[in-house]
Design a protein around this motif. Structure first.
Motif, PDB file in Angstrom:
ATOM      1  N   LEU A 254       6.863  32.480  53.838  1.00 39.91           N
ATOM      2  CA  LEU A 254       8.043  32.188  53.033  1.00 39.91           C
ATOM      3  C   LEU A 254       8.275  33.260  51.984  1.00 39.91           C
ATOM      4  O   LEU A 254       9.416  33.681  51.731  1.00 39.91           O
ATOM      5  N   LEU A 255       7.185  33.721  51.381  1.00 38.78           N
ATOM      6  CA  LEU A 255       7.321  34.785  50.395  1.00 38.78           C
ATOM      7  C   LEU A 255       7.760  36.093  51.046  1.00 38.78           C
ATOM      8  O   LEU A 255       8.471  36.904  50.446  1.00 38.78           O
ATOM      9  N   HIS A 256       7.296  36.283  52.275  1.00 36.56           N
ATOM     10  CA  HIS A 256       7.650  37.519  52.973  1.00 36.56           C
ATOM     11  C   HIS A 256       9.125  37.546  53.361  1.00 36.56           C
ATOM     12  O   HIS A 256       9.749  38.628  53.395  1.00 36.56           O
ATOM     13  N   SER A 257       9.692  36.392  53.642  1.00 35.19           N
ATOM     14  CA  SER A 257      11.087  36.358  54.113  1.00 35.19           C
ATOM     15  C   SER A 257      11.914  35.354  53.322  1.00 35.19           C
ATOM     16  O   SER A 257      12.749  34.651  53.883  1.00 35.19           O
ATOM     17  N   PHE A 258      11.630  35.241  52.010  1.00 37.35           N
ATOM     18  CA  PHE A 258      12.394  34.270  51.217  1.00 37.35           C
ATOM     19  C   PHE A 258      13.851  34.685  51.062  1.00 37.35           C
ATOM     20  O   PHE A 258      14.721  33.877  50.783  1.00 37.35           O
ATOM     21  N   SER A 259      14.113  35.986  51.264  1.00 42.24           N
ATOM     22  CA  SER A 259      15.485  36.480  51.133  1.00 42.24           C
ATOM     23  C   SER A 259      15.986  36.946  52.501  1.00 42.24           C
ATOM     24  O   SER A 259      15.379  37.815  53.122  1.00 42.24           O
ATOM     25  N   LEU A 260      17.074  36.344  52.999  1.00 43.70           N
ATOM     26  CA  LEU A 260      17.651  36.698  54.290  1.00 43.70           C
ATOM     27  C   LEU A 260      18.937  37.475  54.051  1.00 43.70           C
ATOM     28  O   LEU A 260      19.883  36.977  53.445  1.00 43.70           O
ATOM     29  N   SER A 261      18.919  38.717  54.491  1.00 42.60           N
ATOM     30  CA  SER A 261      20.098  39.577  54.335  1.00 42.60           C
ATOM     31  C   SER A 261      20.721  39.842  55.690  1.00 42.60           C
ATOM     32  O   SER A 261      20.032  39.896  56.718  1.00 42.60           O
ATOM     33  N   GLY A 262      22.045  40.041  55.742  1.00 48.45           N
ATOM     34  CA  GLY A 262      22.727  40.294  56.999  1.00 48.45           C
ATOM     35  C   GLY A 262      24.056  40.991  56.797  1.00 48.45           C
ATOM     36  O   GLY A 262      24.533  41.159  55.662  1.00 48.45           O
ATOM     37  N   ILE A 263      24.626  41.395  57.897  1.00 49.07           N
ATOM     38  CA  ILE A 263      25.932  42.080  57.895  1.00 49.07           C
ATOM     39  C   ILE A 263      26.825  41.380  58.904  1.00 49.07           C
ATOM     40  O   ILE A 263      26.436  41.215  60.079  1.00 49.07           O
ATOM     41  N   LYS A 264      27.942  40.953  58.453  1.00 46.28           N
ATOM     42  CA  LYS A 264      28.957  40.430  59.352  1.00 46.28           C
ATOM     43  C   LYS A 264      29.675  41.609  59.992  1.00 46.28           C
ATOM     44  O   LYS A 264      30.352  42.370  59.315  1.00 46.28           O
ATOM     45  N   THR A 265      29.502  41.764  61.299  1.00 45.98           N
ATOM     46  CA  THR A 265      30.060  42.911  62.008  1.00 45.98           C
ATOM     47  C   THR A 265      30.603  42.467  63.355  1.00 45.98           C
ATOM     48  O   THR A 265      30.461  41.302  63.764  1.00 45.98           O
ATOM     49  N   ASP A 266      31.175  43.397  64.051  1.00 47.78           N
ATOM     50  CA  ASP A 266      31.781  43.104  65.348  1.00 47.78           C
ATOM     51  C   ASP A 266      30.695  43.072  66.421  1.00 47.78           C
ATOM     52  O   ASP A 266      30.021  44.072  66.683  1.00 47.78           O
ATOM     53  N   MET A 267      30.436  41.869  67.017  1.00 49.83           N
ATOM     54  CA  MET A 267      29.415  41.695  68.041  1.00 49.83           C
ATOM     55  C   MET A 267      30.006  41.619  69.441  1.00 49.83           C
ATOM     56  O   MET A 267      29.298  41.310  70.398  1.00 49.83           O
ATOM     57  N   SER A 268      31.297  41.926  69.584  1.00 50.22           N
ATOM     58  CA  SER A 268      31.948  41.746  70.886  1.00 50.22           C
ATOM     59  C   SER A 268      31.362  42.666  71.944  1.00 50.22           C
ATOM     60  O   SER A 268      31.250  42.300  73.126  1.00 50.22           O
ATOM     61  N   ALA A 269      30.995  43.865  71.546  1.00 48.89           N
ATOM     62  CA  ALA A 269      30.494  44.828  72.534  1.00 48.89           C
ATOM     63  C   ALA A 269      29.178  44.361  73.143  1.00 48.89           C
ATOM     64  O   ALA A 269      29.001  44.361  74.362  1.00 48.89           O
ATOM     65  N   ILE A 270      28.225  43.930  72.295  1.00 52.47           N
ATOM     66  CA  ILE A 270      26.921  43.509  72.829  1.00 52.47           C
ATOM     67  C   ILE A 270      27.021  42.186  73.561  1.00 52.47           C
ATOM     68  O   ILE A 270      26.352  41.949  74.559  1.00 52.47           O
ATOM     69  N   LEU A 271      27.872  41.297  73.082  1.00 54.11           N
ATOM     70  CA  LEU A 271      28.018  40.010  73.741  1.00 54.11           C
ATOM     71  C   LEU A 271      28.739  40.142  75.076  1.00 54.11           C
ATOM     72  O   LEU A 271      28.603  39.291  75.958  1.00 54.11           O
ATOM     73  N   SER A 272      29.476  41.215  75.247  1.00 49.76           N
ATOM     74  CA  SER A 272      30.168  41.440  76.528  1.00 49.76           C
ATOM     75  C   SER A 272      29.244  42.008  77.592  1.00 49.76           C
ATOM     76  O   SER A 272      29.613  42.113  78.755  1.00 49.76           O
TER      77      SER A 272
END
Length: 657
Positions: A254-272
């Motif tokens: 929990l201490l190692h990953s108490f902070s979750l960071s991310g980027i909202k980006t276009d996932m259409s290419a990989i999902l296709s």
């Protein structure tokens, strides 16, 4: 199913295949691998139902096996419990003592030296630790010339245990021993489900030759499954330690990953399902991970990407860890400050009560687990040293809690006030108090000569009795009692002897010799009326200048002003060794009589010859004094440096030819 959905599933499976495995490693004990064509025919106890009984029953509470216990012994949370208990049970150890009136100090000293040579304390510490780790600790008693008789019982008699035959004590771990046939038929017999012998790697050894320590025995039904041992403390600790380790890992994750960071980006290419989109998104993630710290610069696409972050609250994790850690102390009844060195926190926090309860628990374990084997070992050591057992020599466990110097000083001050009050009230005498101080270890005056009372100054103890007397109502202190004036006293008519006693008048030298003779006569009567002890001593003469000069030349020790002394035990020794007329005649000697002992002041003050005779077993210098009075009288004296005395040790008389 649409084509886009199929591509999405394919991309997800490809991504999951790239993730590392996080399954926990598992360990098991399998049957040994055999070459092709080899068929097992009862290898050891691998196929025995007794070895597996209970291991998979009762919700996994059966015997987990020695290999698993040995593996867990490498983990500090399991090992510290057994080590702490073993260290505490042997920390202060035992005090060997005598319960009778006979002086057994020399025998006790030899027993203590033998126990130190055999390393008894460390052997029992290791056995208690093995009992905690594996459920059973065993100590083998090795006796000389008994190598081919190990299957026979070990009898504690002079015929079976010869002097000097005790070789060593050897620890044996549980996995190397298994019980021989035992009584499993009649529960009314004392040996029911108790092995009469043990196989130690195929060698049969009778149970009486092994000290078997089992502090947590199991019911009879489970004894075969536990190899006739008990439940180990390691096994009892398993649920608590596993919960603790799981909690620590969870908090760490929990201490190692108490902070979750991310980027909202276009996932259409990989999902296709596009390979280019897969590559691009992985590179994008790798770029973010390499730059994600407080000193890095992260660039985002203004129109297509958006940064977000979620933080997990960490409050209360320390309390969860502390509670989980405290639970590990429950199975062993060990305070955390003893088990892990963790002191309690908070206002007015203290562990004194817990430590006191823990010491009571350890004392109970000492009595239950160690009393019987140590009592048997004490008898073995006596047979080894003396060829016989003295039932008056026993032992007791030294209390674990030791008082500080401040506490001891307070107790001594309280005892002093009590003694003064009792002396003033006439309940006890000053001599009785002096005797108690001489025989009480830790009094500060242990070992002083009770009879050698120092002279009291004019303003000494007796005149100071009323120094603290309370004033009366009128403000006047009560007057000190005046001595009785029943009769006139002329001290010149009653001169004192060298020992401070008053004589009957006359010449002072004659009175001194008369007083010495009288006291030696009284000491002789006390010695012959008692059968043991050495309570009565008498300083019968001062060391002459001739004796002081001879001693100084031989040893360099200045004994000027010292005194010649003798005790009642010495008189009994002289009469025992040189009081039989038949035996003395064969030696060309005559028996020592009371009159000879009464002439000791004359013999030692006006000797004919004195010679140095070396150091005795106690490390004291000795001298032989010779004096011709009708016959040749020989007297051996020992120098007591601490008491400033030359003590008579023995005496014999050779007939003149």
């Amino acid at each position: 199913m649409s084509k886009k959905k199929k591509h999405t599933d394919k991309a997800m499976r490809r991504a999951l295949q790239r993730l590392p495995e996080k399954q926990p490693a598992s360990y098991s004990l399998d049957f040994p691998s055999l070459p092709d064509g080899v068929k097992p025919n009862g290898i050891a106890m691998d196929n025995s139902p007794l070895g597996n009984f209970g291991a998979d029953c009762f919700f996994g509470t059966g015997f987990i096996g020695y290999p698993r216990l040995a593996e867990l012994a490498q983990i500090s949370e399991y090992r510290s419990v057994s080590e702490t208990t073993a260290n505490e049970m042997t920390r202060q150890w035992i005090e060997i003592k005598s319960v009778g009136e006979e002086d057994n100090s020399e025998a006790i000293r030899q027993i203590e030296e033998c126990c130190e040579r055999l390393n008894v304390r460390d052997v029992f510490r290791k056995a208690v630790e093995t009992d905690g780790l594996f459920g059973r600790g065993q100590i083998l008693v090795q006796i000389k010339d008994h190598d081919g008789k190990l299957a026979n019982p070990l009898l504690l008699t002079e015929k079976t245990i010869a002097k000097g035959s005790l070789k060593a004590l050897v620890n044996i771990e549980s996995m190397w021993t298994t019980p021989a046939p035992y009584n499993a038929v009649d529960p009314t017999l004392p040996d029911f489900y108790k092995p009469k012998a043990w196989y130690v790697m195929a060698q049969e050894i009778h149970a009486s030759r092994l000290f078997t320590l089992i502090s947590r025995p199991v019911p009879d039904m489970l004894k075969p499954a536990y190899n006739f041992g008990g439940v180990s403390m390691t096994q009892l600790m398993m649920p608590y330690v596993e919960r603790w380790l799981r909690t620590v890992d969870s908090v760490s994750d929990l201490l190692h990953s108490f902070s979750l960071s991310g980027i909202k980006t276009d996932m259409s290419a990989i999902l296709s399902g596009s390979d280019d989109g897969d590559t691009n998104i992985m590179l994008r993630a790798e770029l973010y991970n390499r730059l994600r710290d407080n000193r890095g610069l992260m660039l985002l696409s203004k129109d297509e990407e958006e940064f977000f972050q979620f933080n997990t609250p960490l409050s209360g994790l320390d309390a969860l860890l502390a509670q989980s850690q405290e639970q590990m102390a429950a199975p062993s009844h060990t305070p955390l400050v003893k088990l892990l060195g963790i002191t309690p926190s908070g206002l007015n926090a203290s562990t004194e009560g817990e430590i006191a309860v823990y010491y009571d628990h350890i004392r109970a374990m000492q009595e239950n687990l160690l009393r019987d084997p140590l009592d048997k070992l004490l008898k073995l050591v006596q047979l080894h040293l003396f060829g016989k057992v003295d039932d008056n020599i026993t032992f007791d466990f030294v209390p674990l809690r030791q008082m500080s110097e401040t506490e001891l000083s307070t107790i001594r001050k309280s005892d002093t006030d009590r003694d003064v009050a009792y002396i003033q009230a006439g309940v006890v005498s000053a001599e009785e108090v002096r005797g108690r101080l001489a025989g009480e270890p830790g009094s500060g005056y242990n070992g002083i000569d009770v009879e050698d009372v120092p002279e009291m100054p004019d303003d000494g103890f007796s005149d100071g009795m009323n120094d603290g007397a309370e004033e009366d109502v009128g403000g006047q202190a009560d007057p000190k009692p005046e001595p009785a004036q029943d009769a006139e006293w002329d001290e010149s008519k009653h001169p004192r002897a060298e020992n401070g006693q008053f004589g009957s008048g006359g010449n002072s030298s004659d009175n001194s010799r008369s007083a010495s003779k009288t006291n030696l006569s009284n000491l002789f009567q006390a010695a012959t009326s008692n059968t043991s002890g050495n309570k009565a001593f008498f300083d019968f003469a001062k060391v002459s200048p001739q004796t002081a000069e001879a001693v100084a030349q031989a040893t360099g020790q200045d004994v000027s002003g010292w005194k010649h002394s003798i005790g009642e035990a010495c008189i009994r020794h002289i009469l025992k060794q040189h009081g039989n007329e038949k035996v003395e005649n064969k030696r060309g000697q005559r028996v020592v009589t009371q009159q000879d002992i009464e002439r000791l002041p004359e013999i030692l003050s006006n000797f004919d010859e004195i010679s140095y005779s070396g150091t005795n077993d106690d490390g004291n210098e000795t001298f032989v004094v010779r004096k011709e009075i009708e016959d040749e009288v020989f007297c051996v004296q020992e120098i007591w440096t601490g008491r400033k005395k030359m003590a008579v040790k023995t005496m014999w008389i050779r007939k003149k030819k």
